[in-house]
Design a protein around this motif. Structure first.
Motif, PDB file in Angstrom:
ATOM      1  N   ALA A  35       0.842  -1.205   0.000  1.00 15.36           N
ATOM      2  CA  ALA A  35       0.000   0.000   0.000  1.00 15.36           C
ATOM      3  C   ALA A  35       0.874   1.251   0.000  1.00 15.36           C
ATOM      4  O   ALA A  35       2.049   1.212   0.401  1.00 15.36           O
ATOM      5  N   ALA A  36       0.263   2.345  -0.428  1.00 16.37           N
ATOM      6  CA  ALA A  36       0.924   3.648  -0.385  1.00 16.37           C
ATOM      7  C   ALA A  36       0.756   4.244   1.014  1.00 16.37           C
ATOM      8  O   ALA A  36      -0.150   3.871   1.763  1.00 16.37           O
ATOM      9  N   GLU A  37       1.614   5.163   1.352  1.00 14.39           N
ATOM     10  CA  GLU A  37       1.647   5.811   2.678  1.00 14.39           C
ATOM     11  C   GLU A  37       0.268   6.297   3.139  1.00 14.39           C
ATOM     12  O   GLU A  37      -0.103   6.132   4.306  1.00 14.39           O
ATOM     13  N   HIS A  38      -0.498   6.878   2.254  1.00 13.59           N
ATOM     14  CA  HIS A  38      -1.802   7.455   2.580  1.00 13.59           C
ATOM     15  C   HIS A  38      -2.775   6.422   3.154  1.00 13.59           C
ATOM     16  O   HIS A  38      -3.695   6.766   3.888  1.00 13.59           O
ATOM     17  N   TYR A  39      -2.573   5.157   2.832  1.00 15.98           N
ATOM     18  CA  TYR A  39      -3.472   4.085   3.283  1.00 15.98           C
ATOM     19  C   TYR A  39      -3.525   3.993   4.812  1.00 15.98           C
ATOM     20  O   TYR A  39      -4.564   3.659   5.386  1.00 15.98           O
ATOM     21  N   ILE A  40      -2.422   4.326   5.480  1.00 17.39           N
ATOM     22  CA  ILE A  40      -2.375   4.251   6.942  1.00 17.39           C
ATOM     23  C   ILE A  40      -3.463   5.131   7.552  1.00 17.39           C
ATOM     24  O   ILE A  40      -4.167   4.719   8.480  1.00 17.39           O
ATOM     25  N   GLU A  41      -3.625   6.334   7.041  1.00 21.53           N
ATOM     26  CA  GLU A  41      -4.665   7.230   7.564  1.00 21.53           C
ATOM     27  C   GLU A  41      -6.060   6.646   7.336  1.00 21.53           C
ATOM     28  O   GLU A  41      -6.953   6.800   8.159  1.00 21.53           O
ATOM     29  N   GLY A  42      -6.237   5.965   6.212  1.00 15.83           N
ATOM     30  CA  GLY A  42      -7.515   5.308   5.942  1.00 15.83           C
ATOM     31  C   GLY A  42      -7.816   4.211   6.938  1.00 15.83           C
ATOM     32  O   GLY A  42      -8.977   3.974   7.299  1.00 15.83           O
ATOM     33  N   MET A  43      -6.769   3.534   7.416  1.00 12.41           N
ATOM     34  CA  MET A  43      -6.945   2.487   8.426  1.00 12.41           C
ATOM     35  C   MET A  43      -7.385   3.095   9.758  1.00 12.41           C
ATOM     36  O   MET A  43      -8.286   2.574  10.418  1.00 12.41           O
ATOM     37  N   ILE A  44      -6.766   4.208  10.134  1.00 15.02           N
ATOM     38  CA  ILE A  44      -7.126   4.891  11.380  1.00 15.02           C
ATOM     39  C   ILE A  44      -8.574   5.391  11.296  1.00 15.02           C
ATOM     40  O   ILE A  44      -9.378   5.181  12.211  1.00 15.02           O
ATOM     41  N   LYS A  45      -8.906   6.033  10.191  1.00 10.67           N
ATOM     42  CA  LYS A  45     -10.274   6.566  10.018  1.00 10.67           C
ATOM     43  C   LYS A  45     -11.310   5.452  10.080  1.00 10.67           C
ATOM     44  O   LYS A  45     -12.358   5.607  10.692  1.00 10.67           O
ATOM     45  N   ARG A  46     -11.022   4.332   9.441  1.00  5.03           N
ATOM     46  CA  ARG A  46     -11.968   3.215   9.427  1.00  5.03           C
ATOM     47  C   ARG A  46     -12.236   2.722  10.836  1.00  5.03           C
ATOM     48  O   ARG A  46     -13.375   2.522  11.243  1.00  5.03           O
ATOM     49  N   ASP A  47     -11.170   2.522  11.615  1.00  5.85           N
ATOM     50  CA  ASP A  47     -11.364   1.991  12.958  1.00  5.85           C
ATOM     51  C   ASP A  47     -12.008   3.011  13.891  1.00  5.85           C
ATOM     52  O   ASP A  47     -12.753   2.641  14.791  1.00  5.85           O
ATOM     53  N   ASN A  48     -11.759   4.290  13.667  1.00  7.49           N
ATOM     54  CA  ASN A  48     -12.396   5.318  14.491  1.00  7.49           C
ATOM     55  C   ASN A  48     -13.879   5.465  14.173  1.00  7.49           C
ATOM     56  O   ASN A  48     -14.668   5.794  15.049  1.00  7.49           O
ATOM     57  N   SER A  49     -14.272   5.208  12.931  1.00  7.00           N
ATOM     58  CA  SER A  49     -15.683   5.346  12.567  1.00  7.00           C
ATOM     59  C   SER A  49     -16.480   4.075  12.847  1.00  7.00           C
ATOM     60  O   SER A  49     -17.666   4.130  13.155  1.00  7.00           O
ATOM     61  N   PHE A  50     -15.841   2.926  12.745  1.00  7.42           N
ATOM     62  CA  PHE A  50     -16.508   1.642  12.987  1.00  7.42           C
ATOM     63  C   PHE A  50     -15.430   0.637  13.365  1.00  7.42           C
ATOM     64  O   PHE A  50     -14.557   0.343  12.561  1.00  7.42           O
ATOM     65  N   THR A  51     -15.478   0.143  14.591  1.00 10.23           N
ATOM     66  CA  THR A  51     -14.401  -0.723  15.082  1.00 10.23           C
ATOM     67  C   THR A  51     -14.146  -1.897  14.144  1.00 10.23           C
ATOM     68  O   THR A  51     -15.070  -2.456  13.563  1.00 10.23           O
ATOM     69  N   THR A  52     -12.886  -2.242  14.031  1.00 15.06           N
ATOM     70  CA  THR A  52     -12.502  -3.393  13.210  1.00 15.06           C
ATOM     71  C   THR A  52     -12.306  -4.643  14.069  1.00 15.06           C
ATOM     72  O   THR A  52     -11.833  -5.661  13.586  1.00 15.06           O
ATOM     73  N   CYS A  53     -12.689  -4.561  15.329  1.00 13.57           N
ATOM     74  CA  CYS A  53     -12.682  -5.731  16.206  1.00 13.57           C
ATOM     75  C   CYS A  53     -13.854  -6.616  15.777  1.00 13.57           C
ATOM     76  O   CYS A  53     -14.995  -6.164  15.699  1.00 13.57           O
ATOM     77  N   ILE A  54     -13.563  -7.889  15.467  1.00 12.63           N
ATOM     78  CA  ILE A  54     -14.613  -8.774  14.940  1.00 12.63           C
ATOM     79  C   ILE A  54     -15.081  -9.818  15.953  1.00 12.63           C
ATOM     80  O   ILE A  54     -15.864 -10.699  15.626  1.00 12.63           O
ATOM     81  N   GLY A  55     -14.589  -9.721  17.197  1.00 11.60           N
ATOM     82  CA  GLY A  55     -14.932 -10.718  18.205  1.00 11.60           C
ATOM     83  C   GLY A  55     -13.834 -11.748  18.329  1.00 11.60           C
ATOM     84  O   GLY A  55     -12.862 -11.733  17.580  1.00 11.60           O
ATOM     85  N   GLU A  64     -10.581   2.579   4.899  1.00 10.59           N
ATOM     86  CA  GLU A  64     -11.917   2.905   4.402  1.00 10.59           C
ATOM     87  C   GLU A  64     -11.952   2.711   2.890  1.00 10.59           C
ATOM     88  O   GLU A  64     -10.923   2.750   2.208  1.00 10.59           O
ATOM     89  N   GLU A  65     -13.149   2.545   2.357  1.00 13.18           N
ATOM     90  CA  GLU A  65     -13.350   2.305   0.919  1.00 13.18           C
ATOM     91  C   GLU A  65     -12.634   3.356   0.059  1.00 13.18           C
ATOM     92  O   GLU A  65     -12.017   3.016  -0.946  1.00 13.18           O
ATOM     93  N   ALA A  66     -12.693   4.603   0.452  1.00 14.29           N
ATOM     94  CA  ALA A  66     -12.081   5.686  -0.326  1.00 14.29           C
ATOM     95  C   ALA A  66     -10.566   5.527  -0.452  1.00 14.29           C
ATOM     96  O   ALA A  66      -9.948   6.098  -1.352  1.00 14.29           O
ATOM     97  N   TYR A  67      -9.956   4.750   0.433  1.00 10.50           N
ATOM     98  CA  TYR A  67      -8.505   4.570   0.434  1.00 10.50           C
ATOM     99  C   TYR A  67      -8.062   3.336  -0.345  1.00 10.50           C
ATOM    100  O   TYR A  67      -6.876   3.041  -0.421  1.00 10.50           O
ATOM    101  N   LYS A  68      -9.002   2.620  -0.953  1.00 15.94           N
ATOM    102  CA  LYS A  68      -8.646   1.435  -1.756  1.00 15.94           C
ATOM    103  C   LYS A  68      -7.714   1.806  -2.911  1.00 15.94           C
ATOM    104  O   LYS A  68      -6.931   0.984  -3.357  1.00 15.94           O
ATOM    105  N   VAL A  69      -7.789   3.050  -3.378  1.00 19.45           N
ATOM    106  CA  VAL A  69      -6.909   3.500  -4.463  1.00 19.45           C
ATOM    107  C   VAL A  69      -5.439   3.473  -4.036  1.00 19.45           C
ATOM    108  O   VAL A  69      -4.546   3.463  -4.880  1.00 19.45           O
ATOM    109  N   ASP A  70      -5.199   3.457  -2.714  1.00 21.30           N
ATOM    110  CA  ASP A  70      -3.832   3.443  -2.194  1.00 21.30           C
ATOM    111  C   ASP A  70      -3.266   2.036  -2.059  1.00 21.30           C
ATOM    112  O   ASP A  70      -2.132   1.864  -1.620  1.00 21.30           O
ATOM    113  N   ILE A  71      -4.047   1.024  -2.420  1.00 25.01           N
ATOM    114  CA  ILE A  71      -3.583  -0.362  -2.337  1.00 25.01           C
ATOM    115  C   ILE A  71      -2.856  -0.719  -3.630  1.00 25.01           C
ATOM    116  O   ILE A  71      -3.397  -0.567  -4.722  1.00 25.01           O
ATOM    117  N   ILE A  72      -1.640  -1.192  -3.495  1.00 28.45           N
ATOM    118  CA  ILE A  72      -0.818  -1.586  -4.642  1.00 28.45           C
ATOM    119  C   ILE A  72      -1.067  -3.051  -4.977  1.00 28.45           C
ATOM    120  O   ILE A  72      -1.269  -3.422  -6.121  1.00 28.45           O
TER     121      ILE A  72
END
Length: 143
Positions: A35-55, A64-72
């Motif tokens: 991933a590109a550097e910007h993807y890290i911020e997308g990970m933080i935003k995703r977990d802050n808006s909806f936890t990524t803890c799955i049990g 977040e979906e908008a950061y998929k463009v940063d995936i290599i």
């Protein structure tokens, strides 16, 4: 490029802050070329808006979906915390960071769900398992 590299499986990690762990997962994904550097911020935003803890004491931080463009390319990293860490009020022992193009990660996530059916399964893997055990659990086969 391999989706999972053994050097990206870190056992016996010390307690840490949730956001620091997400950033570390993101940094590993970036440093491994997934991933590109910007993807890290997308990970933080995703977990802050909806936890990524799955049990079952597992968290799956991803962008977040908008950061998929940063995936290599699709890649996965995993960190094991034998003492557990606080994930927005839930104790997590296994953190699996994901950068996924399309549905390429679903087989690995299927392995996680199939093999770690209970919180006790997760604790046993994290506390007694090896990097090889983690690799087999994630990939379904030895490297």
């Amino acid at each position: 490029m391999e989706m999972l590299k053994k050097e990206n499986l870190l056992m016996n990690q010390p307690k840490a802050d949730r956001e620091d762990v997400i950033r570390r997962c993101g940094r590993m994904l970036v440093d491994s070329g997934y991933a590109a550097e910007h993807y890290i911020e997308g990970m933080i935003k995703r977990d802050n808006s909806f936890t990524t803890c799955i049990g079952n004491h597992i968290a799956l931080p991803h962008g977040e979906e908008a950061y998929k463009v940063d995936i290599i390319s699709t890649g996965i990293v995993a960190l094991a915390f034998p003492e557990g860490i606080d994930w927005q009020g839930t104790v997590v022992y296994l953190v699996i960071g994901i950068a996924a193009k399309g549905d390429e990660h679903l087989d690995i996530m299927g392995n996680v769900v199939d093999k770690l059916e209970t919180g006790d399964d997760v604790k046993k893997l994290v506390r007694e398992g090896t990097v090889d055990d983690m690799y087999v659990m994630l990939c379904g086969e030895p490297s």
